[in-house]
Design a protein around this motif. Structure first.
Motif, PDB file in Angstrom:
ATOM      1  N   HIS A  14       0.975  -1.108   0.162  1.00 39.70           N
ATOM      2  CA  HIS A  14      -0.001  -0.053   0.001  1.00 39.70           C
ATOM      3  C   HIS A  14       0.619   1.405   0.099  1.00 39.70           C
ATOM      4  O   HIS A  14       0.403   2.226  -0.730  1.00 39.70           O
ATOM      5  CB  HIS A  14      -0.953   0.025   1.306  1.00 39.70           C
ATOM      6  N   GLY A  18     -13.357   0.597  -5.584  1.00 41.31           N
ATOM      7  CA  GLY A  18     -13.060  -0.839  -5.085  1.00 41.31           C
ATOM      8  C   GLY A  18     -12.207  -0.845  -3.924  1.00 41.31           C
ATOM      9  O   GLY A  18     -11.159  -1.237  -4.083  1.00 41.31           O
ATOM     10  N   CYS A  19     -12.546   0.308  -2.917  1.00 37.63           N
ATOM     11  CA  CYS A  19     -11.386   0.872  -1.991  1.00 37.63           C
ATOM     12  C   CYS A  19     -11.096  -0.606  -0.826  1.00 37.63           C
ATOM     13  O   CYS A  19     -10.290  -0.485  -0.124  1.00 37.63           O
ATOM     14  CB  CYS A  19     -11.717   1.955  -1.077  1.00 37.63           C
ATOM     15  N   GLY A  20     -11.917  -1.578  -1.036  1.00 42.39           N
ATOM     16  CA  GLY A  20     -11.844  -2.580  -0.160  1.00 42.39           C
ATOM     17  C   GLY A  20     -11.661  -2.364   1.412  1.00 42.39           C
ATOM     18  O   GLY A  20     -12.698  -1.691   1.897  1.00 42.39           O
ATOM     19  N   ASP A  53      -7.222   0.647   2.748  1.00 34.09           N
ATOM     20  CA  ASP A  53      -5.835   0.716   3.380  1.00 34.09           C
ATOM     21  C   ASP A  53      -5.253   2.033   2.471  1.00 34.09           C
ATOM     22  O   ASP A  53      -4.644   2.796   3.014  1.00 34.09           O
ATOM     23  CB  ASP A  53      -5.036  -0.396   3.035  1.00 34.09           C
ATOM     24  N   ASP A  70     -17.212   0.672  -2.626  1.00 30.26           N
ATOM     25  CA  ASP A  70     -17.029  -1.135  -3.012  1.00 30.26           C
ATOM     26  C   ASP A  70     -18.305  -1.597  -3.118  1.00 30.26           C
ATOM     27  O   ASP A  70     -19.277  -1.399  -2.176  1.00 30.26           O
ATOM     28  CB  ASP A  70     -16.050  -1.252  -1.951  1.00 30.26           C
ATOM     29  N   PRO A  71     -18.547  -2.623  -3.831  1.00 32.03           N
ATOM     30  CA  PRO A  71     -19.742  -3.470  -4.030  1.00 32.03           C
ATOM     31  C   PRO A  71     -19.975  -4.024  -2.525  1.00 32.03           C
ATOM     32  O   PRO A  71     -21.000  -4.526  -2.078  1.00 32.03           O
ATOM     33  CB  PRO A  71     -19.698  -4.415  -5.035  1.00 32.03           C
ATOM     34  N   SER A  72     -18.909  -4.444  -1.716  1.00 34.17           N
ATOM     35  CA  SER A  72     -18.900  -5.437  -0.660  1.00 34.17           C
ATOM     36  C   SER A  72     -18.848  -4.444   0.862  1.00 34.17           C
ATOM     37  O   SER A  72     -17.985  -3.773   1.046  1.00 34.17           O
ATOM     38  CB  SER A  72     -17.745  -6.132  -0.460  1.00 34.17           C
ATOM     39  N   GLN A  89     -21.486   0.124  -3.237  1.00 36.33           N
ATOM     40  CA  GLN A  89     -21.849   0.183  -4.906  1.00 36.33           C
ATOM     41  C   GLN A  89     -23.057  -0.879  -4.606  1.00 36.33           C
ATOM     42  O   GLN A  89     -22.846  -1.944  -4.913  1.00 36.33           O
ATOM     43  CB  GLN A  89     -20.997  -0.399  -5.602  1.00 36.33           C
ATOM     44  N   PHE A 128     -22.775  -3.128  -9.148  1.00 34.67           N
ATOM     45  CA  PHE A 128     -21.477  -3.456  -9.496  1.00 34.67           C
ATOM     46  C   PHE A 128     -20.890  -2.388 -10.666  1.00 34.67           C
ATOM     47  O   PHE A 128     -19.911  -1.729 -10.592  1.00 34.67           O
ATOM     48  CB  PHE A 128     -21.134  -4.811 -10.092  1.00 34.67           C
ATOM     49  N   VAL A 173      -7.386   0.019  -7.699  1.00 28.87           N
ATOM     50  CA  VAL A 173      -6.062  -0.829  -7.132  1.00 28.87           C
ATOM     51  C   VAL A 173      -6.601  -2.361  -7.055  1.00 28.87           C
ATOM     52  O   VAL A 173      -7.350  -2.454  -6.105  1.00 28.87           O
ATOM     53  CB  VAL A 173      -5.660  -0.340  -5.957  1.00 28.87           C
ATOM     54  N   CYS A 174      -6.110  -2.854  -7.998  1.00 26.16           N
ATOM     55  CA  CYS A 174      -6.343  -4.334  -7.905  1.00 26.16           C
ATOM     56  C   CYS A 174      -7.841  -4.595  -8.097  1.00 26.16           C
ATOM     57  O   CYS A 174      -8.343  -5.644  -7.583  1.00 26.16           O
ATOM     58  CB  CYS A 174      -5.729  -5.064  -7.044  1.00 26.16           C
ATOM     59  N   VAL A 224     -13.344  -7.502 -12.307  1.00 23.73           N
ATOM     60  CA  VAL A 224     -14.350  -6.897 -13.252  1.00 23.73           C
ATOM     61  C   VAL A 224     -14.664  -7.920 -14.398  1.00 23.73           C
ATOM     62  O   VAL A 224     -13.558  -7.815 -15.016  1.00 23.73           O
ATOM     63  CB  VAL A 224     -14.145  -5.598 -13.392  1.00 23.73           C
ATOM     64  N   LEU A 281     -17.581   0.250 -16.590  1.00 22.02           N
ATOM     65  CA  LEU A 281     -17.090   0.806 -15.426  1.00 22.02           C
ATOM     66  C   LEU A 281     -16.065   2.097 -15.547  1.00 22.02           C
ATOM     67  O   LEU A 281     -16.444   3.141 -14.782  1.00 22.02           O
ATOM     68  CB  LEU A 281     -16.403  -0.328 -14.599  1.00 22.02           C
TER      69      LEU A 281
END
Ligand SMILES: C[S@@+](CC[C@H](N)C(=O)[O-])C[C@H]1O[C@@H](n2cnc3c(N)ncnc32)[C@H](O)[C@@H]1O
Length: 235
Positions: free
Chosen positions: A34, A61-63, A66, A82-84, A99, A102, A118-119, A124, A132
């Motif tokens: 990171h 998609g920041c997860g 970090d 992020d979708p999650s 999100q 998606f 990032v990653c 996708v 996107l």
């Protein structure tokens, strides 16, 4: 929307990333990886004498947040999506949004000066990547910057790690050339692209970025970054 797969991984995400090669390369945990991205981003804006404190930044998609957390004090406004929802749960001090679709970014048009992914793109599906990227174009101001950072499929160690990492079960890696082309089609002009993560943390700490930068065009680093600018008359 079906349940985002990263909801399944969220509780044990760091553990699921563990890999003997990755651990030897970056030390314990993900901090080194990171920090390298944070430093690339800082160098990009420093070279352009940009005042990032007056800029708004979104990490798509920041997860677990970090990277966006490491850059929190660099920008005037920082946000992540992020979708999650599970992945976002523990992020603090950063505006976050789920999100629910998606392919849609839950922010308004022209809200941001800078967006990173990032990653994300290797998760996708290839047929959804252009839409996107057009969404990123929508949320960026004219002249805004989009940076995609991805694993380098030409690096054998990166491919091996991805092939045995549970969270990457669905991964379809994309080359730097594919990434640049995608950004071009979505209305961006690629400005800087470089490979990085050639040397493990122990070597990098001694040599610094100057040596890796010298290698930056040789497609063997573990990851690559492409920085592109939103065209003034795009889309
Ligand atoms: C490998 S994780 C990377 C997280 C973070 N960017 C990082 O570098 O630590 C990939 C993330 O991409 C998210 N993702 C998957 N599909 C996405 C999409 N269509 N749009 C935005 N994020 C997505 C996942 O939910 C997951 O949190």
């Amino acid at each position: 929307m079906s349940r985002p797969e990263f909801d399944e991984y969220a509780a044990s995400y760091e553990k699921l990333l563990k890999d003997p090669i990755r651990d030897r390369f970056g030390g314990k945990g993900s901090r080194f990886f990171h920090e390298r991205k944070r430093d690339l981003i800082r160098a990009y804006f420093r070279q352009r004498s940009a005042n990032t404190r007056s800029m708004s930044y979104l990490d798509l998609g920041c997860g677990k947040g970090d990277l966006v957390s490491l850059l929190r004090d660099d920008f005037g406004r920082v946000a992540g999506c992020d979708p999650s929802a599970g992945m976002l749960e523990t992020i603090q001090g950063v505006q976050t949004r789920v999100q629910t679709d998606f392919g849609k970014i839950p922010f308004g048009a022209a809200e941001f000066d800078f967006v990173t992914a990032v990653c994300v793109y290797h998760h996708v599906p290839p047929e959804a990547r252009l839409a996107l990227t057009c969404e990123v174009n929508r949320v960026l101001k004219a002249g805004g910057v989009f940076a995609i950072i991805e694993h380098n499929p030409y690096n054998p160690a990166a491919r091996l790690i991805v092939s045995r990492t549970p969270v990457d079960a669905d991964a379809v890696l994309l080359t730097q050339r594919e990434t640049s082309k995608l950004m071009g089609v979505a209305g961006f002009s690629c400005q800087v692209s470089r490979y990085f993560l050639y040397f493990p943390e122990s070597v990098y700490r001694r040599t610094g970025d100057a040596v890796e930068k010298w290698f930056g065009k040789i497609p063997l680093g573990g990851q690559y970054a492409v920085f592109a600018i939103k065209n003034s008359r795009s889309l």
